[in-house]
Design a protein around this motif. Structure first.
Motif: not given
Ligand SMILES: [Zn+2]
Length: 509
Positions: A12-15, A201-205, A237-239
């Motif tokens: 709902l935030r990063d997505g 952790v917070h990973c981007h793709n 995108g995110n993980a």
């Molecule tokens: Zn992010």
């Protein structure tokens, strides 16, 4: 008991920061309630200070969701933290997630601040947030491009200041598993008070490594992972939640950790995100893609028929997918529909069920078989929350042909009042959109339009997706129907309603 890995969902935030993924407030609530059923531990509901829609959505979610922790993002400044706290006021369990960038490139060009200044600001923000809640998370933005000794210093100070979760984001998707393992291990070894906080952790793709990097971090000792459904998020995108959860689930022999996720809810959640964002999942996407459980080669099919485990590492049922594709038809009736909905994991009663049943009969009348994915689309369309300014499609009629001017007559309902308009356009879709503009009283620019089929066969339901630009901002919408023109009208209204909501908010101010 095994170690638990907390699932922090940021769909709902990063997505929502994915281009074209903006959701309406009612859609966000629907997603949050489904995330709660899925069993995520923390729902990052938005970035309160960034817009009135974000603020209102967080507030509504905070009131409705009972078990999950609700988080709002906030830069490390008082104004952001105040807004986050205000939006979260009624949450049963709340978290303020504050962040500041720590890497040299962000310090020098974006923030124009020294290491000392940033450290001081981070500590102050955490202490400031603590007056509202004990549950404060701190993120060192662009941590993977930060000098490791400085990162150790920042993390130590943040924990001292009272942060209960320390998040290490790979903001630009630049790290690789071996490097990330080293970063997490170093923090575990060198930060003296590391045991007083959960490492996240917070990973981007950007290099396709978000899931691999997150899993490497968990092996190295991280115990919270930030994910999004279908992997949507900024840029690449995110993980992806479903990939991480199923890797942890299937390879307990390697990871030895548990999550609180009810895996049978995964597929339904994935379809809901497709339906509210209009962003399709690629067919070969792991876990939730159309082909993820299809076997094409003869040798594979033969193997699967003899013993499924020859070519399947998990059962589709584990994530809530079923083998039986065709479900219901015109003669299924209320019992059949209710039973199938239950199998798909929905408990819908009373007026809501009547609405779904009515819509289902309309669709079943037009096509022989209603597939699961179509049923899910029907449910998500029916169970939306009405707002006073919202426009609903009652009726659309088109006249077009090689010698006729495309003309649309549109009937919309607003506050139980029917409004009718007609317009001529370059084509039938254009004519519909012009008629809707007349009723709405605004003319956003059509940036993007597309149509795709939800299931298979000539009579499949179509899903339309639009992006509208209005006063510099882009709003996406989607709608489904057995008729592509009706789907197009619904998609347009879905985006239009988001604009109208904001307009009303502006007027109220
Ligand atoms: Zn992010």
């Amino acid at each position: 008991m095994k170690d638990k890995v907390y699932i922090f969902d940021t769909t709902l935030r990063d997505g929502e920061q994915s281009p074209g993924a903006s959701m309406g407030i009612n859609e966000k609530l629907k997603v949050a309630l489904q995330l709660e059923k899925l069993g995520v531990d923390i729902i990052e509901a938005g970035f309160a200070v960034s817009s009135p829609v974000q603020f209102d959505a967080i507030q509504l979610i905070a009131q409705e969701v009972k078990n999950a922790v609700i988080a709002s993002l906030a830069r490390a400044v008082e104004k952001d933290i105040d807004a986050a706290a205000q939006a979260l006021k009624y949450a049963q369990r709340k978290r303020i997630h504050t962040f500041i960038a720590t890497s040299p490139i962000h310090r020098e060009f974006k923030l124009k601040k020294t290491k000392e200044e940033i450290l001081k600001q981070a500590v102050y923000a955490i202490q400031y947030a603590k007056q509202y809640t004990d549950d404060v998370e701190f993120s060192a933005e662009d941590a993977t491009r930060t000098e490791l000794d400085y990162l150790v210093e920042v993390v130590t100070a943040a924990i001292d200041a009272g942060a209960k979760t320390i998040n290490i984001p790979d903001t630009v998707g630049y790290t690789v598993p071996s490097e990330f393992t080293k970063i997490i291990r170093t923090l575990k070894e060198k930060v003296p008070n590391i045991n007083q906080a959960v490492l996240s952790v917070h990973c981007h793709n950007d290099l396709g490594l978000a899931v691999a990097n997150s899993l490497a971090a968990i092996e190295a000792g991280a115990r919270q992972v930030e994910v999004s459904v279908n992997g949507i998020g900024e840029r690449a995108g995110n993980a992806a939640m479903e990939e991480i959860v199923m890797a942890l689930e299937l390879r307990k022999d390697i990871f030895g950790v548990e999550t609180g996720i009810v895996t049978q809810e995964i597929y339904k959640t994935s379809r809901l995100i497709v339906s509210v964002t209009g962003i399709q999942v690629q067919p070969n996407k792991a876990i939730v893609g159309k082909n993820a459980f299809s076997h094409e080669a003869g040798i594979h099919q033969d193997g699967v028929l003899k013993e499924r485990r020859t070519y399947e590492i998990m059962k589709p049922e584990q994530i809530g997918r079923t083998h039986s594709e065709i479900v219901l038809g015109r003669h299924s009736g209320k019992h059949g529909l209710q039973a199938r909905l239950k199998e798909l994991g929905y408990t819908i009663q009373g007026d809501d069920f009547e609405k779904v049943f009515q819509k289902f009969t309309e669709v079943a009348d037009k096509k022989k078989a209603v597939y699961d994915d179509e049923l899910i689309a029907i449910v998500s369309e029916c169970l939306s929350i009405d707002m006073p300014e919202m426009l609903f499609l009652e009726h659309v009629q088109i006249m077009s042909g090689s010698n006729a001017l495309p003309t649309a007559t549109v009937e919309l309902k607003k506050n139980n009042r029917i409004i009718r308009e007609a317009a001529i356009g370059n084509g039938p879709v254009d004519a519909i959109y012009k008629a809707i503009n007349r009723i709405a009283g605004i003319s956003p620019e059509l940036e993007d339009y597309g149509i795709s089929s939800i299931s298979i066969g000539q009579d499949a339901m179509g899903e339309a997706m639009v992006s509208l630009k209005y006063e510099g901002k882009v709003y996406s919408g989607h709608g489904s129907s057995t008729d592509v023109l009706v789907a197009s009208a619904k998609a347009y209204l879905n985006a239009m309603n988001k604009i109208l909501y904001l307009e009303r908010k502006k007027e109220e101010k």
